[in-house]
Design an enzyme around this catalytic site. Sequence first.
Site, PDB file in Angstrom:
ATOM      1  N   SER A  33       0.897  -1.065   0.061  1.00 61.15           N
ATOM      2  CA  SER A  33       0.101   0.091   0.043  1.00 61.15           C
ATOM      3  C   SER A  33       0.978   1.340   0.102  1.00 61.15           C
ATOM      4  O   SER A  33       1.671   1.485  -0.906  1.00 61.15           O
ATOM      5  CB  SER A  33      -1.055  -0.041   1.346  1.00 61.15           C
ATOM      6  N   HIS A  69      -7.710  -5.728  -0.323  1.00 57.93           N
ATOM      7  CA  HIS A  69      -6.273  -4.795  -0.426  1.00 57.93           C
ATOM      8  C   HIS A  69      -4.946  -5.498  -0.192  1.00 57.93           C
ATOM      9  O   HIS A  69      -4.745  -6.276   0.753  1.00 57.93           O
ATOM     10  CB  HIS A  69      -6.519  -3.819   0.778  1.00 57.93           C
ATOM     11  N   ASP A  81      -9.259  -4.245  -5.478  1.00 58.60           N
ATOM     12  CA  ASP A  81      -8.821  -3.590  -4.269  1.00 58.60           C
ATOM     13  C   ASP A  81      -9.453  -2.388  -4.046  1.00 58.60           C
ATOM     14  O   ASP A  81      -9.704  -1.447  -4.861  1.00 58.60           O
ATOM     15  CB  ASP A  81      -7.355  -3.150  -4.374  1.00 58.60           C
TER      16      ASP A  81
END
Length: 515
Positions: free
Chosen positions: A233, A483, A455
Amino acid sequence: MALAGLAAAALVTAGCTLPAFAPSTDVEGEAAAPGTAPAWRACPEVPEELVGRSAPDMRYECARIRVPRDWGTGSGATAGPGSGETFEIALLRARSTKQRDRIGSLVINPGGPGGSGVDTAVYLSFGPTFGGLPTSVTERFDIVGFDPRGVARSSPVKCIPDADLDATFGYDPDPESQRSFDDFVALSQRIGRGCGDKYGDQLPLYGTEQAARDMDAVRAAVGDEKLTYLGYSYGTLLGATYAQLYPQRVRALVLDGAVDPRQGLVASSESQAKGFERAFDNFTRWCAANAGRCPIAPDARAAVTSAIEKARVSPVRGDDGREATPGWVFYAVISSLYTEAGWEELGRAIDELQDGDPTEVFRLADAYADREDDGRYSNLFDANLAVNCADEEEKPSREQIRQLQSQWRQKYPLFGPALAVGMLSCTEWPGGRDPYPTGRADGAPPILVVGTTGDPATPYEQTPALASMLGVGRVLTWEGEGHTAYPQTACITAAVDAYLISLTVPREGLRCPAR
């Protein structure tokens, strides 16, 4: 993730299967001066507090290093904020007792910004049974986690009172009336003023480029000539920044859940609104097809929308006296969309809320907010704001945000208004800005950029965008939900492992099925 707004900020934990709760265990010991080797010490107390035990066949060592507060041109600034001062960076190294043919260290960042790499290294050390790293990786690498500057154990930023965090998370995600909107502006101003009063002109020093330079100090501290890195991320942004600054010092970078660094605050916020709306649609289709596991079927969207509307009028009170206001319901939804496994929890939480029990709603929302049962928060969102707002050159006006709130309500009805209003946090944030670079990583080897088609937090479209920007990116796609992707399935795991261990780059266009 890239979103800057506190009211709509998102944290990811590594692999989305492990918690990222704030530590109370410190990484003790004298911090090594810049450029000197750290003193490692055994620290089994860290996994003991986080998990209750150490992982089988794993040893844990901790250290601290000092880095310049302002790296300036790379050797430490001689003028300006932070000149001559240092931050302490906490490190944890997990090493398997079965290690063989050691390659080096695999440095971890779980995202946020604000997530603890120390915690994440512990969780990942527990192996695939618990959602951690494969033994093929842990037996070849030391697993090294570090808390970035301002995060958890590394000179933490803490300037937002718990009451203001409660007010923020509980606030209506779509304040339609002008008075309600203005009240949220005032809350954002109060938060910004408090952090500005405490940290002043030091605030820009928490930005991503400074942290990427810290990461090179981590590489040197573990004794690796070149960096092997796994970033999730926001960690993909940190890794991409490192690759631009130090392309010749890259061995292998896995960037999973990619952030597009070229998106400004408005574009990235809209991208997330679209991503969460798409993920929620996927949840509603699953719910309708699995009514036995989803008590709010057949129309989950109507059930969630109704729950938020009812919370505006008559919020349910929990056992601790807290009211399940629209914000808490909204963040329970956000929290549950990070993994497909969370969908069943969301259906149950909304169903129980309808019956007058907000326990599951609070559990989901509190896990996302990193809120303890006694109402105390970690510094996760303090750091999130400090990093994101230091990074962000764009500063939309209140008027522009108000317009986008209305426009995005039409396009992304459940998530758009909150993502628009969330930008107020950086609009009202004090201090200067220190944007990160957004160019090619010329001279670096191939970098693996991993994206998940479902996602919500870093929508898949950002994956090829990051790979293209770097110029040396190779896209690996997981056709799954939630995610981040590694190590979710055998296909993804095999491709990433081969890259980390043997530097074998997956074939162009490789797409891994959901299961």
